[in-house]
Write an enzyme that holds these catalytic residues in place. Structure first.
Site, PDB file in Angstrom:
ATOM      1  N   THR A  72      17.070  58.208  28.363  1.00 50.39           N
ATOM      2  CA  THR A  72      15.744  57.573  28.321  1.00 50.39           C
ATOM      3  C   THR A  72      14.715  58.484  28.982  1.00 50.39           C
ATOM      4  O   THR A  72      13.625  58.714  28.452  1.00 50.39           O
ATOM      5  CB  THR A  72      15.789  56.204  29.050  1.00 50.39           C
ATOM      6  OG1 THR A  72      16.704  55.363  28.357  1.00 50.39           O
ATOM      7  CG2 THR A  72      14.430  55.536  29.091  1.00 50.39           C
ATOM      8  N   ASN A 153      22.866  54.366  17.188  1.00 49.97           N
ATOM      9  CA  ASN A 153      23.701  53.621  18.145  1.00 49.97           C
ATOM     10  C   ASN A 153      24.266  52.331  17.573  1.00 49.97           C
ATOM     11  O   ASN A 153      25.281  51.842  18.044  1.00 49.97           O
ATOM     12  CB  ASN A 153      22.917  53.308  19.427  1.00 49.97           C
ATOM     13  CG  ASN A 153      21.527  52.758  19.180  1.00 49.97           C
ATOM     14  OD1 ASN A 153      20.828  53.177  18.262  1.00 49.97           O
ATOM     15  ND2 ASN A 153      21.122  51.839  20.014  1.00 49.97           N
ATOM     16  N   GLN A 181      24.400  59.275  21.117  1.00 49.81           N
ATOM     17  CA  GLN A 181      25.587  58.633  20.523  1.00 49.81           C
ATOM     18  C   GLN A 181      26.456  59.623  19.748  1.00 49.81           C
ATOM     19  O   GLN A 181      27.442  59.214  19.130  1.00 49.81           O
ATOM     20  CB  GLN A 181      25.168  57.487  19.594  1.00 49.81           C
ATOM     21  CG  GLN A 181      24.463  56.352  20.294  1.00 49.81           C
ATOM     22  CD  GLN A 181      25.379  55.543  21.212  1.00 49.81           C
ATOM     23  OE1 GLN A 181      26.602  55.691  21.201  1.00 49.81           O
ATOM     24  NE2 GLN A 181      24.800  54.671  22.018  1.00 49.81           N
ATOM     25  N   THR A 239      15.870  66.961  44.560  1.00 50.21           N
ATOM     26  CA  THR A 239      17.278  67.302  44.788  1.00 50.21           C
ATOM     27  C   THR A 239      18.143  66.606  43.760  1.00 50.21           C
ATOM     28  O   THR A 239      18.031  65.398  43.556  1.00 50.21           O
ATOM     29  CB  THR A 239      17.691  66.864  46.208  1.00 50.21           C
ATOM     30  OG1 THR A 239      16.772  67.471  47.122  1.00 50.21           O
ATOM     31  CG2 THR A 239      19.113  67.290  46.543  1.00 50.21           C
ATOM     32  N   CYS A 328      20.439  47.148  25.274  1.00 45.19           N
ATOM     33  CA  CYS A 328      19.144  46.943  25.934  1.00 45.19           C
ATOM     34  C   CYS A 328      18.267  45.962  25.174  1.00 45.19           C
ATOM     35  O   CYS A 328      17.219  45.568  25.664  1.00 45.19           O
ATOM     36  CB  CYS A 328      18.434  48.257  26.171  1.00 45.19           C
ATOM     37  SG  CYS A 328      18.329  49.259  24.733  1.00 45.19           S
TER      38      CYS A 328
HETATM   39  N1  C6P Z   1      22.011  52.726  23.876  1.00 47.81           N
HETATM   40  C1  C6P Z   1      23.296  50.736  23.230  1.00 47.81           C
HETATM   41  O1  C6P Z   1      23.886  49.682  23.497  1.00 47.81           O
HETATM   42  P1  C6P Z   1      20.284  55.446  28.653  1.00 47.81           P
HETATM   43  O2  C6P Z   1      20.147  53.996  28.897  1.00 47.81           O
HETATM   44  O3  C6P Z   1      19.045  56.185  28.995  1.00 47.81           O
HETATM   45  O4  C6P Z   1      21.509  56.056  29.222  1.00 47.81           O
HETATM   46  O5  C6P Z   1      20.490  55.612  27.050  1.00 47.81           O
HETATM   47  C2  C6P Z   1      19.444  55.234  26.200  1.00 47.81           C
HETATM   48  C3  C6P Z   1      19.801  55.534  24.779  1.00 47.81           C
HETATM   49  C4  C6P Z   1      19.095  56.531  24.132  1.00 47.81           C
HETATM   50  N2  C6P Z   1      19.380  56.868  22.869  1.00 47.81           N
HETATM   51  C5  C6P Z   1      20.346  56.247  22.169  1.00 47.81           C
HETATM   52  C6  C6P Z   1      20.623  56.665  20.763  1.00 47.81           C
HETATM   53  C7  C6P Z   1      21.102  55.237  22.779  1.00 47.81           C
HETATM   54  O6  C6P Z   1      22.075  54.629  22.091  1.00 47.81           O
HETATM   55  C8  C6P Z   1      20.811  54.859  24.103  1.00 47.81           C
HETATM   56  C9  C6P Z   1      21.561  53.730  24.756  1.00 47.81           C
HETATM   57  C10 C6P Z   1      22.819  51.630  24.351  1.00 47.81           C
HETATM   58  O7  C6P Z   1      23.119  51.103  22.070  1.00 47.81           O
HETATM   59  C11 C6P Z   1      22.154  50.834  25.429  1.00 47.81           C
HETATM   60  S1  C6P Z   1      20.602  50.199  24.892  1.00 47.81           S
END
Ligand code: C6P
Length: 398
Positions: A72, A153, A181, A239, A328
């Site tokens: 993210t 995803n 993914q 850091t 999410c």
């Molecule tokens: N998708 C899902 O259940 P973070 O939260 O920053 O580690 O990952 C975000 C994120 C970004 N890009 C893609 C393609 C993703 O699939 C995800 C996270 C999870 O599909 C949680 S919403």
């Protein structure tokens, strides 16, 4: 029995990763930027972790990989930096992405629209895939960025990243891919695919949560994400979380090596296919987007007459964890954009269940899941007001 089938939301930390991280909390805790031996111990292990990351994604020595807290953060950095560098300080005003990106891209793009930036959200085809030609046709003289995910995803669909990379290179447009993914599930090679920028999160490939990275090809300028000290080449000051970075390196090493063993020998794909085949034997079930061109661990299935949330609840009672889509968005009642991309069939959108496997799933677990999914479908259809059993659809295998 407990069966975890929500690995696209997050994965179990591999024990080997955890072991690798442990010393870096209470034993080896020097700030890697200090000038004593407490520091150099952390530093040398961080160099090893970076090497694993470079190898895992096929980066060249002169490229950069900047450690972030997750995908993210990396995605937001790219989109907002392009706005600062190429739109506010340049002569561009257009960003291209797809309608099925993760909100870490689409919400950042929505925000830029409020600032007057033009954003094109490209449609996927009936199989849920974005065609490279569609990207090519959308590029204009003032396009500052193309951002397309490597794998979706929810459906697991793989996008033609190499072709899109070639198009962007030929047209001189910056190309970012969110590979969150894809890593550990399919081969990801940034040089072969001509990507300029690529995001990832360690917890999707059996690393710890709270750490991820942004690959930046040599020569690509981005406004620093954090100004401050000179950590991470001054591109993201502060850091670094040493233990997490080391864990991510080890996880990348195992995932890209294990991919050769588990994924290429098709352990995960074989289990996913077994699960999918068993569900598809039930009447009125379909794989959303079809079975072609996917990561081997994911299936998104619509089970007519079975509300996704009820199914999840029922499965959870039996120790099985799955999801109705991305984690999410799981508290939102509206059908999500990925499901909507397949048309206006709201029943499809509300009956979709995502099963996502990992190298830690076993055949015994899948057999257990098949039994309980089949029972749940039977139970829930029996009490459904929208699903009427007919002799045709009331199969004996139910
Ligand atoms: N998708 C899902 O259940 P973070 O939260 O920053 O580690 O990952 C975000 C994120 C970004 N890009 C893609 C393609 C993703 O699939 C995800 C996270 C999870 O599909 C949680 S919403």
């Amino acid at each position: 029995m407990e069966v975890y089938l929500d690995n696209n939301a997050t994965t179990k930390v591999d024990e080997k990763v955890f072991e690798e991280m442990k010393p870096f909390f209470c034993e080896v805790y020097g700030n890697p930027n200090s000038l004593h031996s407490f520091a150099s111990k952390s530093h040398s292990k961080m160099v090893e972790a970076l090497d694993y990351l470079y190898d895992g994604i096929g980066a060249a020595d002169e490229d950069d990989i900047i450690i972030t807290s997750n995908a993210t953060e990396a995605n937001n950095w790219v989109v907002k930096s392009v706005w600062l560098d190429k739109i506010l300080d340049g002569d561009k005003n257009h960003i291209i992405t797809s309608e099925v990106e993760h909100p870490a891209i689409t919400a950042a793009c929505n925000f830029l629209e409020t600032k007057g930036v033009e954003v094109t959200y490209l449609n996927v085809n009936a199989e849920g895939v974005l065609e490279a030609k569609v990207v090519e046709d959308a590029i204009k003289d003032d396009t500052a960025l193309v951002s397309i995910m490597w794998a979706n995803n929810e459906t697991g669909k793989l996008f033609p990243i190499k072709e899109i990379g070639e198009i962007c290179k030929a047209k001189g447009v910056l190309f970012h891919s969110d590979a969150t993914q894809a890593i550990g599930k399919v081969t990801v090679d940034v040089q072969d695919a001509n990507v300029d920028l690529m995001s990832f999160s360690a917890h999707k490939f059996h690393g710890p949560k709270g750490v991820g990275g942004l690959y930046i090809k040599k020569g690509v300028e981005l406004t620093p994400h954090m100004h401050g000290g000179n950590q991470m080449d001054g591109r993201r000051a502060g850091t670094v979380d040493v233990a997490s970075m080391i864990g991510m390196g080890k996880a990348m090493h195992l995932a890209t090596n294990t991919m050769a063993i588990a994924y290429e020998k098709n352990h995960v794909g074989m289990l996913r296919d077994k699960l999918e085949r068993a569900i598809l034997k039930l009447p009125d079930t379909i794989v959303i987007g079809g079975t072609g061109n996917r990561t081997p661990n994911t299936t998104l299935i619509s089970i007519k007459g079975v509300e996704g949330e009820s199914m999840l609840w029922d499965l959870n009672q039996n120790g099985i964890g799955a999801s109705t889509g991305s984690a999410c968005a799981s508290e939102e009642l509206e059908a999500n954009p990925v499901m909507n991309a397949f048309g206006s069939d709201s029943e499809l959108a509300h009956t979709g269940i995502r099963f996502s496997l990992s190298r830690f799933n076993t055949e015994e677990q899948i057999d257990y899941a098949i039994k309980h999914i089949t029972d749940a479908v039977h139970r829930l259809r029996n009490i459904s007001s929208s699903y009427a059993y007919t002799p045709k659809n009331h199969h004996s295998e139910l």
